[in-house]
Design a protein around this motif. Structure first.
Motif, PDB file in Angstrom:
ATOM      1  N   MET A 132      -9.378  56.547 -57.965  1.00  0.00           N
ATOM      2  CA  MET A 132      -7.609  56.969 -57.963  1.00  0.00           C
ATOM      3  C   MET A 132      -7.286  55.755 -57.012  1.00  0.00           C
ATOM      4  O   MET A 132      -6.012  55.394 -57.153  1.00  0.00           O
ATOM      5  CB  MET A 132      -7.624  58.171 -57.308  1.00  0.00           C
ATOM      6  N   LEU A 133      -7.914  55.258 -56.135  1.00  0.00           N
ATOM      7  CA  LEU A 133      -7.306  53.884 -55.300  1.00  0.00           C
ATOM      8  C   LEU A 133      -7.388  52.683 -56.244  1.00  0.00           C
ATOM      9  O   LEU A 133      -6.370  51.960 -55.831  1.00  0.00           O
ATOM     10  CB  LEU A 133      -8.454  53.788 -54.204  1.00  0.00           C
ATOM     11  N   ILE A 134      -8.245  52.635 -57.133  1.00  0.00           N
ATOM     12  CA  ILE A 134      -8.102  51.544 -58.033  1.00  0.00           C
ATOM     13  C   ILE A 134      -6.840  51.661 -58.675  1.00  0.00           C
ATOM     14  O   ILE A 134      -6.048  50.628 -58.978  1.00  0.00           O
ATOM     15  CB  ILE A 134      -9.299  51.381 -58.926  1.00  0.00           C
ATOM     16  N   GLY A 135      -6.529  53.033 -59.206  1.00  0.00           N
ATOM     17  CA  GLY A 135      -5.317  53.378 -60.021  1.00  0.00           C
ATOM     18  C   GLY A 135      -4.032  52.976 -59.071  1.00  0.00           C
ATOM     19  O   GLY A 135      -3.186  52.473 -59.734  1.00  0.00           O
ATOM     20  N   PHE A 136      -4.053  53.273 -57.818  1.00  0.00           N
ATOM     21  CA  PHE A 136      -2.875  52.847 -57.012  1.00  0.00           C
ATOM     22  C   PHE A 136      -2.793  51.569 -56.898  1.00  0.00           C
ATOM     23  O   PHE A 136      -1.505  51.111 -56.904  1.00  0.00           O
ATOM     24  CB  PHE A 136      -3.296  53.478 -55.553  1.00  0.00           C
ATOM     25  N   HIS A 137      -3.754  50.712 -56.806  1.00  0.00           N
ATOM     26  CA  HIS A 137      -3.603  49.326 -56.955  1.00  0.00           C
ATOM     27  C   HIS A 137      -3.149  48.476 -58.266  1.00  0.00           C
ATOM     28  O   HIS A 137      -2.450  47.586 -58.228  1.00  0.00           O
ATOM     29  CB  HIS A 137      -4.767  48.616 -56.429  1.00  0.00           C
ATOM     30  N   ILE A 138      -3.385  49.371 -59.078  1.00  0.00           N
ATOM     31  CA  ILE A 138      -3.013  48.825 -60.592  1.00  0.00           C
ATOM     32  C   ILE A 138      -1.447  49.125 -60.685  1.00  0.00           C
ATOM     33  O   ILE A 138      -0.563  48.191 -61.195  1.00  0.00           O
ATOM     34  CB  ILE A 138      -3.571  49.698 -61.704  1.00  0.00           C
ATOM     35  N   LEU A 139      -0.921  50.309 -60.011  1.00  0.00           N
ATOM     36  CA  LEU A 139       0.499  50.626 -59.937  1.00  0.00           C
ATOM     37  C   LEU A 139       1.056  49.699 -59.146  1.00  0.00           C
ATOM     38  O   LEU A 139       2.121  49.096 -59.338  1.00  0.00           O
ATOM     39  CB  LEU A 139       0.780  51.891 -59.679  1.00  0.00           C
ATOM     40  N   THR A 140       0.473  49.222 -58.053  1.00  0.00           N
ATOM     41  CA  THR A 140       1.258  48.458 -57.034  1.00  0.00           C
ATOM     42  C   THR A 140       1.213  47.191 -57.642  1.00  0.00           C
ATOM     43  O   THR A 140       2.366  46.450 -57.606  1.00  0.00           O
ATOM     44  CB  THR A 140       0.354  48.182 -55.871  1.00  0.00           C
ATOM     45  N   GLY A 141       0.281  46.689 -58.304  1.00  0.00           N
ATOM     46  CA  GLY A 141       0.371  45.258 -59.127  1.00  0.00           C
ATOM     47  C   GLY A 141       1.457  45.328 -60.207  1.00  0.00           C
ATOM     48  O   GLY A 141       2.190  44.301 -60.200  1.00  0.00           O
ATOM     49  N   ALA A 142       1.775  46.438 -60.913  1.00  0.00           N
ATOM     50  CA  ALA A 142       2.581  46.535 -61.736  1.00  0.00           C
ATOM     51  C   ALA A 142       4.072  46.467 -60.977  1.00  0.00           C
ATOM     52  O   ALA A 142       5.064  45.885 -61.608  1.00  0.00           O
ATOM     53  CB  ALA A 142       2.619  47.854 -62.606  1.00  0.00           C
ATOM     54  N   LYS A 143       4.182  47.009 -59.923  1.00  0.00           N
ATOM     55  CA  LYS A 143       5.587  46.960 -59.111  1.00  0.00           C
ATOM     56  C   LYS A 143       5.666  45.723 -58.786  1.00  0.00           C
ATOM     57  O   LYS A 143       7.031  45.175 -58.672  1.00  0.00           O
ATOM     58  CB  LYS A 143       5.370  47.838 -57.779  1.00  0.00           C
ATOM     59  N   VAL A 144       4.739  44.915 -58.271  1.00  0.00           N
ATOM     60  CA  VAL A 144       5.014  43.492 -57.623  1.00  0.00           C
ATOM     61  C   VAL A 144       5.455  42.726 -59.118  1.00  0.00           C
ATOM     62  O   VAL A 144       6.474  42.014 -58.808  1.00  0.00           O
ATOM     63  CB  VAL A 144       3.687  42.995 -57.316  1.00  0.00           C
TER      64      VAL A 144
END
Length: 465
Positions: A132-144
């Motif tokens: 789930m935390l990796i998923g959070f970082h994937i979404l954060t990368g998409a936001k960037v």
């Protein structure tokens, strides 16, 4: 009956010698393999620890202060720092008693009396938390990428791009290699993103917006000692969980220690991390709250009033976002990899089967993480859910139990030990509180998200901050 079976602390010189003999044997066995894991010095471990903990969640702490106010907010931060140090030291002492511990699952297995059920439970929690935390970082990368490109592409496609980059960067099988990435990660987040944010927040005339409207809809920027009137208990609890989440990374620590050449030196790396964290987790958020006040958002980059400022500071987040995802993926893959291949030669040799399984596991991890990144409604509330569900165990409860196991039979033998015991009872109670009322608050916030307007799954909608 041996002291190991009795569960008593290693207080004698003979026991310490046995422990170091075990460590020496484990390192010698590891160094006889093609792929050597136990190679990290405490310096590299400190870099790895900092790379994992110096993360985007720092930039959500100004929002926590805007909910709690100065007094409860700073007290919570300082208390979390103290709890982090004591629980981490307890964890290290216990691992020195059982140097064969490779991850948090082994840790759970031993502290609960060599319970297979505890091992399975810890394994499930490890996989769920990390994926789930990796998923959070994937979404954060998409936001960037959305923010930098002015939403030039579908957000779901950006998430795919970040996932592929993560898979490629996660191919090294040792944390020794990842530790070099961590140094670069820390520099990008603190040396660039956070410092630029602080400069921009200080020089701009006003914030852009907050959760209650664009500036100056919620009045002039102000700070306050205690929560503002009308602040709900759920909001305060989620702010506390947000702070707790930042301070509880111990789920990875047993794996880090297991890859040190001299695991007895871990407290040196921990001291470096605690000093860095005490500064980074309190000072930048406090400065951010000073200039953004009630307009603070999570992450705080979103409150900056000048678009170029926002892009210049937030853009550097892409590096730590990828590298922290790599660290969690590495620990997760090792657990699955060992479970699949056991003690076969493929586990520690350069074989087609070994590398094929590693690649397949890594792709599977990022695929699941990608799905999580697309279906959850709000990452802020999701972090609170992760904190309540997982950090309650891996930040507090597990280590209070480990303390009891280490000192069973002598919990109140002297003033110092008695004070330590009472403090660890407090740690256990904190864990139960985070798990109970904390989980309730996190679920309530997510229910509120679903009842309002939420971003649909696998969306092309613009998710720039």
């Amino acid at each position: 009956m041996s002291k190991e079976k009795e569960g008593y602390a290693l207080d004698t010189q003979a026991d310490e010698s046995d422990s170091f003999d075990t460590i020496t044997a484990l390192v010698a066995e590891d160094h006889g393999h093609d792929i050597k894991l136990r190679t990290m010095s405490w310096h590299k471990t400190a870099c790895l620890l900092a790379g994992e903990q110096v993360c985007l969640a720092i930039m959500a702490q100004s929002w926590s202060l805007s909910v709690l106010g100065w007094v409860p907010g700073i007290i919570t931060m300082v208390l979390c720092c103290i709890l982090f140090w004591f629980t981490s030291i307890t964890m290290h002492k216990y691992i020195m008693k059982y140097p064969q511990i490779k991850d948090i699952c082994d840790f759970g297995y031993y502290i609960f009396g060599r319970s297979k059920a505890a091992y399975v439970f810890s394994g499930f929690m490890l996989l769920a938390n990390n994926i789930m935390l990796i998923g959070f970082h994937i979404l954060t990368g998409a936001k960037v990428l959305n923010t930098l490109s002015d939403h030039s592409m579908c957000t779901a496609v950006f998430s795919v791009i970040v996932s592929i980059m993560g898979i490629i960067m996660s191919m090294p099988r040792t944390l020794h290699h990842v530790s070099f990435m961590s140094m670069f990660s820390c520099n990008c987040l603190y040396g660039n993103a956070i410092l630029l944010f602080l400069v921009f927040a200080g020089i701009e005339k006003s914030p852009l917006y907050g959760y209650k409207g664009s500036y100056p809809a919620d009045g002039p920027v102000k700070t306050y000692a205690f929560p503002l009137p009308g602040t709900t208990w759920v909001a305060c609890m989620n702010a506390v969980l947000n702070i707790t989440f930042l301070w509880v990374p111990q789920i990875l620590f047993p794996t880090f220690i297991a890859e040190m050449e001299k695991p007895q030196d871990f407290p040196k790396a921990l001291a470096v991390l605690t000093a860095i964290s005490a500064i980074l987790f309190i000072v930048p958020p406090a400065i951010g709250f000073r200039y953004l006040g009630q307009y603070s958002t999570a992450p705080a980059f979103g409150s900056l009033g000048v678009v170029s400022y926002k892009k210049a500071s937030f853009g550097f987040v892409i590096v730590p976002t990828l590298i922290i995802g790599v660290i969690y993926a590495n620990v997760t893959a090792k657990f699955i990899y060992t479970w699949v291949l056991g003690k076969s030669r493929h586990t520690h040799s350069h074989t087609v089967i070994g590398w094929g399984v590693w690649v397949a596991i890594m792709v599977g991890i990022y695929l699941l993480a990608y799905i999580f990144s697309e279906v959850i409604p709000s990452m802020g509330d999701f972090l609170s859910l992760l904190s309540a569900t997982f950090d309650s165990f891996f930040g507090f409860i597990y280590f209070a139990i480990a303390y009891w196991q280490l000192n069973r039979g002598s919990l109140f033998s002297g003033l110092g030990r008695s004070v330590n015991t009472v403090f660890n009872v407090f740690i256990f109670i904190v864990g139960l509180f985070v798990l109970g009322p904390g989980l309730y608050a996190a679920v309530e916030a997510i229910i509120a998200d679903y009842s309002g307007s939420t971003t649909p799954a696998f969306t092309c909608a613009n998710m720039a901050i």
